[in-house]
Design an enzyme around this catalytic site. Structure first.
Site, PDB file in Angstrom:
ATOM      1  N   GLU A 195       0.864  -1.183   0.000  1.00  0.00           N
ATOM      2  CA  GLU A 195       0.000   0.000   0.000  1.00  0.00           C
ATOM      3  C   GLU A 195       0.901   1.234   0.000  1.00  0.00           C
ATOM      4  O   GLU A 195       0.832   2.074  -0.885  1.00  0.00           O
ATOM      5  CB  GLU A 195      -0.926  -0.008   1.214  1.00  0.00           C
ATOM      6  CG  GLU A 195      -1.851   1.194   1.280  1.00  0.00           C
ATOM      7  CD  GLU A 195      -2.673   1.244   2.568  1.00  0.00           C
ATOM      8  OE1 GLU A 195      -3.671   1.990   2.580  1.00  0.00           O
ATOM      9  OE2 GLU A 195      -2.309   0.572   3.559  1.00  0.00           O
ATOM     10  N   ASP A 274     -11.910   0.976   5.216  1.00  0.00           N
ATOM     11  CA  ASP A 274     -12.485   1.742   6.336  1.00  0.00           C
ATOM     12  C   ASP A 274     -13.535   2.688   5.742  1.00  0.00           C
ATOM     13  O   ASP A 274     -13.292   3.897   5.633  1.00  0.00           O
ATOM     14  CB  ASP A 274     -11.397   2.545   7.061  1.00  0.00           C
ATOM     15  CG  ASP A 274     -10.217   1.678   7.494  1.00  0.00           C
ATOM     16  OD1 ASP A 274     -10.365   0.942   8.483  1.00  0.00           O
ATOM     17  OD2 ASP A 274      -9.167   1.743   6.826  1.00  0.00           O
TER      18      ASP A 274
END
Length: 328
Positions: A195, A274
């Site tokens: 990431e 999220d």
């Protein structure tokens, strides 16, 4: 059929990170805790970059201090997931936040999470399984009791072990003890990599932690040799495009490499990470990917079949989900 109604499987969702802001504000108010700095004027989570995101995430999580809080959280999150068409969700659970890594306290939290999951399945049909995660920026020693919590509660609900947090801290191999402990308990392995850390982070994770899935993994998109390695090792990527765009890894869905990775033959899945932090949902992810790449229900059906194959649940559950997905 709209994308909202399309049955979906989600493999990369942080339970605390999916907390509706209104729920967190309500719990904070009940406990007379001021975390108003975590929200903007509209009541949404407020942050400018990834380090600040982590601080806001931990501030929001700080009000979740009891098993009952986690029961409320689990019910709210699963209701939202079911409303987006999710039929199966694996969420990341952190004993660091649920009892401070003490296995006895962790069992109390887990009992409430499991009970809420059973209620959600009864009411909406959604199936929920847990993946215990250590927090990378808490350090490798802190990961050891978390792995022990995972090993002690491995079973029908706790299916895997992984690692989240700041990928730039330390090296994957620093956490090998924790992953070996979880693996020996029969848990499946995933880990965030690629990431923020780029291709080398993915290579280290593959070599030292031996996962079957990689969380995000988008850092491989310019490294053809690494893509070949991922193919050779049959690795599934848990990709969260909206998260990547919101945090500035890529300027837009159109610029996101998910379609190129899929065209290269990699096993890709779609998740939200999220969602309230990144103003997204499973439906929005599908809609944006469809606009960006022309993907249709057929494409998403193939992606969900990939997710089903990579899911950490048992064969009986997979058979049930296959019917819901209307797969042959």
């Amino acid at each position: 059929m709209s994308f909202r109604e399309l049955p979906k499987i989600e493999l990369h969702l942080h339970l605390e990170g999916a907390a509706p802001p209104a729920l967190i504000r309500d719990i904070a108010k009940e406990k007379h805790t001021d975390i108003s700095g975590a929200f903007d004027e509209r009541g949404a989570y407020a942050f400018k970059d990834f380090p600040q995101f982590l601080k806001v995430y931990e501030a929001a999580t700080s009000v979740l201090t009891s098993p009952r809080d986690y029961g409320r959280l689990t019910r709210a999150v699963l209701e939202n997931c079911a409303d987006q068409g999710a039929i199966y969700v694996e969420s990341f659970l952190s004993p660091d936040f649920c009892g401070g890594g003490d296995v006895h306290a962790w069992r109390d939290y887990l009992a409430e999470i499991e009970e809420a999951s059973r209620e959600a399945e009864r009411d909406t049909g959604i199936i929920h399984k847990g993946i215990v995660t250590c927090i990378r920026h808490f350090g490798p020693e802190a990961a050891k009791p978390i792995a022990l919590c995972a090993a002690e509660t491995a079973g029908d609900f706790i299916r895997g072990f992984g690692m989240g947090g700041d990928e730039t801290v330390g090296h994957a191999g620093d956490y090998a003890w924790a992953f070996d402990c979880a693996r020996e308990a029969g848990l499946e392995i995933t880990s965030h990599a690629g990431e923020w850390g780029g291709p080398e982070s993915i290579r280290e994770t593959l070599r030292d932690l031996r996962p079957t899935r990689i969380g995000h993994g988008v850092g491989c998109f310019r490294d053809h040799a690494l893509i070949d390695t991922l193919l050779e090792n049959d690795i599934t990527l848990e990709i969260c495009p909206g998260s990547n765009v919101a945090l500035g890894l890529f300027p837009s869905f159109t610029a996101h490499p998910i379609a190129r990775l899929r065209d290269a033959g990699l096993k890709i899945t779609v998740s939200t990470d999220d969602p309230p932090f990144f103003h997204t949902s499973l439906t929005r992810e599908y809609e944006e990917l469809s606009r960006a790449f022309g993907w249709t229900e057929t494409d998403f059906s193939e992606i969900n079949e990939t997710a089903l194959a990579a899911a950490f649940c048992d064969d009986e559950t997979k058979t049930k989900l296959r019917k819901k997905l209307e797969l042959p």
